[in-house]
Write a protein that holds these residues in place. Sequence first.
Motif, short mmCIF file in Angstrom:
data_model
loop_
_atom_site.label_atom_id
_atom_site.label_comp_id
_atom_site.label_asym_id
_atom_site.label_seq_id
_atom_site.Cartn_x
_atom_site.Cartn_y
_atom_site.Cartn_z
N ARG A 121 0.94 -1.32 0.00
CA ARG A 121 0.01 -0.08 -0.04
C ARG A 121 0.86 1.07 0.01
O ARG A 121 0.60 2.17 -0.89
CB ARG A 121 -0.93 -0.19 1.20
CG ARG A 121 -1.80 1.03 1.26
CD ARG A 121 -2.52 1.04 2.57
NE ARG A 121 -3.75 2.21 2.54
CZ ARG A 121 -4.82 2.06 1.90
NH1 ARG A 121 -5.24 0.97 1.32
NH2 ARG A 121 -5.66 3.30 2.10
N ALA A 122 1.88 1.31 0.84
CA ALA A 122 2.80 2.59 1.01
C ALA A 122 3.64 2.53 -0.44
O ALA A 122 3.66 3.69 -0.77
CB ALA A 122 3.78 2.38 2.02
N ALA A 143 1.00 3.99 -2.98
CA ALA A 143 0.76 5.15 -2.79
C ALA A 143 1.86 6.09 -3.03
O ALA A 143 1.63 7.55 -3.79
CB ALA A 143 0.50 5.37 -1.34
N SER A 144 2.98 5.95 -2.82
CA SER A 144 4.21 6.44 -3.01
C SER A 144 4.19 6.81 -4.53
O SER A 144 4.75 7.92 -5.09
CB SER A 144 5.74 6.17 -2.41
OG SER A 144 6.50 6.98 -2.77
N GLU A 195 -0.95 10.40 -13.90
CA GLU A 195 -1.96 10.15 -12.67
C GLU A 195 -3.27 9.94 -13.30
O GLU A 195 -4.19 9.14 -13.11
CB GLU A 195 -1.93 11.14 -11.91
CG GLU A 195 -2.70 10.66 -10.55
CD GLU A 195 -2.62 11.76 -9.28
OE1 GLU A 195 -3.38 11.78 -8.66
OE2 GLU A 195 -1.67 12.56 -9.64
N ILE A 242 2.03 6.45 -7.16
CA ILE A 242 1.08 7.24 -7.58
C ILE A 242 1.23 8.90 -7.13
O ILE A 242 1.21 9.58 -8.12
CB ILE A 242 -0.56 6.66 -6.96
CG1 ILE A 242 -0.94 5.31 -7.55
CG2 ILE A 242 -1.41 7.71 -7.55
CD1 ILE A 242 -2.01 4.75 -6.81
N THR A 243 1.40 9.08 -5.93
CA THR A 243 1.82 10.51 -5.65
C THR A 243 2.97 10.96 -6.39
O THR A 243 2.91 12.39 -6.49
CB THR A 243 1.75 10.77 -4.20
OG1 THR A 243 2.87 10.08 -3.78
CG2 THR A 243 0.59 10.47 -3.49
#
Length: 127
Positions: free
Chosen positions: A98-99, A102-103, A113, A105-106
């Motif tokens: 997940r981390a 998330a990293s 995106e 994608i951001t």
Amino acid sequence: MTEPEPRRRRRAHGSLETQVLGVLHEADGPVTAGWVQERLAADLAYTTVMTVLARLLAKHAVTRKREGRSFVWMPAADEAGLAALKMRRVLDGEQDRRAVLASFITGLPEGDEQLLRELLDQDPDED
């Protein structure tokens, strides 16, 4: 007194695999390990090429089929598919998926995106 031979520089991790995959993508169809060896810029032993092909087979990046007494080799996917396989391998090596996601994608540029959002919203049966 003789001068010592210069030390060979080590290749970057995975660079030989990348070179072999590049050669396979240039081929018009399935090819032998000898064919791959001839087209690589480096002066590599046949056994080294076979080792790399075997590693790529274990990673599902190439496929092979028996032809006579030897095998012929081909990439398992196009270049986009191989890039996706590399990305999955990196993700699989991390504990906190997940981390990492998330990293990732951001850190994407806005256009990428948005493209990712469109792909995620797309019906999987659509093409």
